[in-house]
Motif scaffolding. Sequence first.
Motif, PDB file in Angstrom:
ATOM      1  N   UNK A  52      47.450  45.295  45.857  1.00 35.97           N
ATOM      2  CA  UNK A  52      48.523  46.289  46.019  1.00 35.97           C
ATOM      3  C   UNK A  52      48.429  46.911  47.408  1.00 35.97           C
ATOM      4  N   UNK A  53      49.527  47.531  47.815  1.00 36.62           N
ATOM      5  CA  UNK A  53      49.519  48.395  48.998  1.00 36.62           C
ATOM      6  C   UNK A  53      49.840  49.798  48.512  1.00 36.62           C
ATOM      7  N   UNK A  54      49.002  50.742  48.865  1.00 36.94           N
ATOM      8  CA  UNK A  54      49.304  52.130  48.540  1.00 36.94           C
ATOM      9  C   UNK A  54      49.950  52.795  49.749  1.00 36.94           C
TER      10      UNK A  54
ATOM     11  N   UNK B  25      47.086  62.544  47.749  1.00 36.19           N
ATOM     12  CA  UNK B  25      48.181  62.063  48.620  1.00 36.19           C
ATOM     13  C   UNK B  25      49.018  60.933  48.002  1.00 36.19           C
ATOM     14  N   UNK B  26      48.935  60.756  46.680  1.00 33.17           N
ATOM     15  CA  UNK B  26      49.712  59.668  46.039  1.00 33.17           C
ATOM     16  C   UNK B  26      51.196  59.838  46.310  1.00 33.17           C
ATOM     17  N   UNK B  27      51.873  58.733  46.664  1.00 31.61           N
ATOM     18  CA  UNK B  27      53.326  58.847  46.809  1.00 31.61           C
ATOM     19  C   UNK B  27      54.067  57.573  46.387  1.00 31.61           C
ATOM     20  N   UNK B  28      53.630  56.411  46.831  1.00 25.81           N
ATOM     21  CA  UNK B  28      54.276  55.152  46.454  1.00 25.81           C
ATOM     22  C   UNK B  28      53.192  54.087  46.349  1.00 25.81           C
ATOM     23  N   UNK B  29      53.488  53.002  45.626  1.00 25.82           N
ATOM     24  CA  UNK B  29      52.584  51.860  45.637  1.00 25.82           C
ATOM     25  C   UNK B  29      53.374  50.605  45.308  1.00 25.82           C
ATOM     26  N   UNK B  30      52.896  49.491  45.831  1.00 21.85           N
ATOM     27  CA  UNK B  30      53.561  48.204  45.633  1.00 21.85           C
ATOM     28  C   UNK B  30      52.510  47.210  45.140  1.00 21.85           C
ATOM     29  N   UNK B  31      52.709  46.687  43.953  1.00 18.33           N
ATOM     30  CA  UNK B  31      51.821  45.645  43.433  1.00 18.33           C
ATOM     31  C   UNK B  31      52.468  44.305  43.749  1.00 18.33           C
ATOM     32  N   UNK B  32      51.681  43.346  44.210  1.00 17.70           N
ATOM     33  CA  UNK B  32      52.247  42.038  44.531  1.00 17.70           C
ATOM     34  C   UNK B  32      51.239  40.949  44.267  1.00 17.70           C
ATOM     35  N   UNK B  33      51.358  39.872  45.053  1.00 16.73           N
ATOM     36  CA  UNK B  33      50.399  38.780  44.927  1.00 16.73           C
ATOM     37  C   UNK B  33      50.412  38.181  43.537  1.00 16.73           C
ATOM     38  N   UNK B  34      49.218  37.760  43.097  1.00 17.73           N
ATOM     39  CA  UNK B  34      49.136  37.181  41.756  1.00 17.73           C
ATOM     40  C   UNK B  34      47.846  37.623  41.099  1.00 17.73           C
ATOM     41  N   UNK B  35      47.878  37.802  39.794  1.00 15.82           N
ATOM     42  CA  UNK B  35      46.656  38.207  39.106  1.00 15.82           C
ATOM     43  C   UNK B  35      45.651  37.072  39.083  1.00 15.82           C
ATOM     44  N   UNK B  36      44.384  37.403  39.247  1.00 17.57           N
ATOM     45  CA  UNK B  36      43.323  36.380  39.193  1.00 17.57           C
ATOM     46  C   UNK B  36      42.189  36.886  38.322  1.00 17.57           C
TER      47      UNK B  36
ATOM     48  N   UNK C 150      56.242  53.567  41.854  1.00 13.76           N
ATOM     49  CA  UNK C 150      56.146  52.102  42.028  1.00 13.76           C
ATOM     50  C   UNK C 150      57.384  51.559  42.742  1.00 13.76           C
ATOM     51  N   UNK C 151      57.163  50.615  43.654  1.00 19.81           N
ATOM     52  CA  UNK C 151      58.252  49.920  44.319  1.00 19.81           C
ATOM     53  C   UNK C 151      57.984  48.414  44.221  1.00 19.81           C
ATOM     54  N   UNK C 152      59.054  47.589  44.161  1.00 16.51           N
ATOM     55  CA  UNK C 152      58.833  46.147  43.992  1.00 16.51           C
ATOM     56  C   UNK C 152      58.270  45.483  45.250  1.00 16.51           C
ATOM     57  N   UNK C 153      57.518  44.430  45.033  1.00 13.96           N
ATOM     58  CA  UNK C 153      57.005  43.642  46.153  1.00 13.96           C
ATOM     59  C   UNK C 153      58.188  43.081  46.942  1.00 13.96           C
TER      60      UNK C 153
ATOM     61  N   UNK D   1      62.299  47.769  49.467  1.00 12.66           N
ATOM     62  CA  UNK D   1      62.450  48.807  50.493  1.00 12.66           C
ATOM     63  C   UNK D   1      61.850  50.120  50.007  1.00 12.66           C
ATOM     64  N   UNK D   2      61.320  50.873  50.943  1.00 14.47           N
ATOM     65  CA  UNK D   2      60.820  52.208  50.656  1.00 14.47           C
ATOM     66  C   UNK D   2      61.535  53.172  51.588  1.00 14.47           C
ATOM     67  N   UNK D   3      62.137  54.202  51.020  1.00 15.67           N
ATOM     68  CA  UNK D   3      62.900  55.158  51.841  1.00 15.67           C
ATOM     69  C   UNK D   3      61.943  56.110  52.546  1.00 15.67           C
ATOM     70  N   UNK D   4      61.850  55.972  53.847  1.00 15.62           N
ATOM     71  CA  UNK D   4      60.950  56.803  54.640  1.00 15.62           C
ATOM     72  C   UNK D   4      61.343  58.273  54.539  1.00 15.62           C
ATOM     73  N   UNK D   5      62.662  58.524  54.448  1.00  7.42           N
ATOM     74  CA  UNK D   5      63.155  59.907  54.422  1.00  7.42           C
ATOM     75  C   UNK D   5      62.743  60.673  53.168  1.00  7.42           C
ATOM     76  N   UNK D   6      62.298  59.957  52.119  1.00 10.13           N
ATOM     77  CA  UNK D   6      61.842  60.637  50.900  1.00 10.13           C
ATOM     78  C   UNK D   6      60.394  61.098  51.039  1.00 10.13           C
ATOM     79  N   UNK D   7      59.780  60.761  52.181  1.00 10.15           N
ATOM     80  CA  UNK D   7      58.354  61.040  52.366  1.00 10.15           C
ATOM     81  C   UNK D   7      58.167  61.871  53.637  1.00 10.15           C
TER      82      UNK D   7
END
Length: 262
Positions: free
Chosen positions: A138-140, A162-173, A89-92, A95-101
């Motif tokens: 979210x963005x996977x 292929x799971x590696x990172x995901x970012x949850x954002x927006x608002x719950x509805x 998980x990464x915050x909305x 930053x996501x480190x490209x070099x880790x992928x």
Amino acid sequence: MKLDQNTILALAEHLENAELQARDVTMITGDQPDMDWDDAYAIQDEIKRRKEVRGHKTVGLKAGLTSFAKMKQMGVATPVFGFVSDYMARPDGGEIKHGELIHPKVEAEICIVTKAPLKGPGCNVAAVMAATDFVIPAVEVIDSRYRDFKFDLKSVIADNTSSSRFVIGGRPRDLGDLDLRTLGVVLEINGEIRSMAAGAAVLGHPLAAVAMMANHLGERGQHIPAGTFIMTGGVTEALLVNPGDNVLVRFQDLGSVSMRFV
Ligand code: 0L1
Ligand code: MG
């Protein structure tokens, strides 16, 4: 099952090491042509077990290859199922480190959190609606461990889809306030619109992916517990990202999700 337990353990270690070391490998069915679907999910289960033993929590389930665009992109006709762990998980807006992928791609996903268990067989969209607590975008970030994305479905399943990172954002509805079929999604990279889609791109209705997941788990004596975060699959095709890229996805009625690759 066609593979013995030692081979399953060895392949899980091999694929998980490739993930953790951001090192690509060749498709595992090349050396294991007899591997079946149960073997593939057993390897994925062993990867999950390895992470949990090290203290990582499994924080969500995912359906993959559920949109017509992704099926076409990958040349397949069947969805796949996997999981995401806490460290992915990464915050909305973060930053996501490209070099880790290895060769990450982004895809926009309509997600839900359940408020009741879902058990297959026989699970359908209405049952999923009744069990949905709220909808959240979210963005996977997917990052196949296979060299040049050369893989088949069994190899992808073993590689935890292929799971590696995901970012949850927006608002719950509340689901009752939304029509997930017509919910529009616009994906921008560096301010340029790169992809647009509506929720119906995912199997006609994103919750159909959850019903399929419940039925898939039901066949294996498992179920989706209450309180589960579920990613229903990319509504668009997956797009490659490079260091320096800013990704912004606007979800109709759900807000936006953003991240920067560094
Ligand atoms: O999340 C997904 O759609 C899984 C995709 C697996 C194949 C790939 O890496 O593109
Ligand atoms: Mg996905």
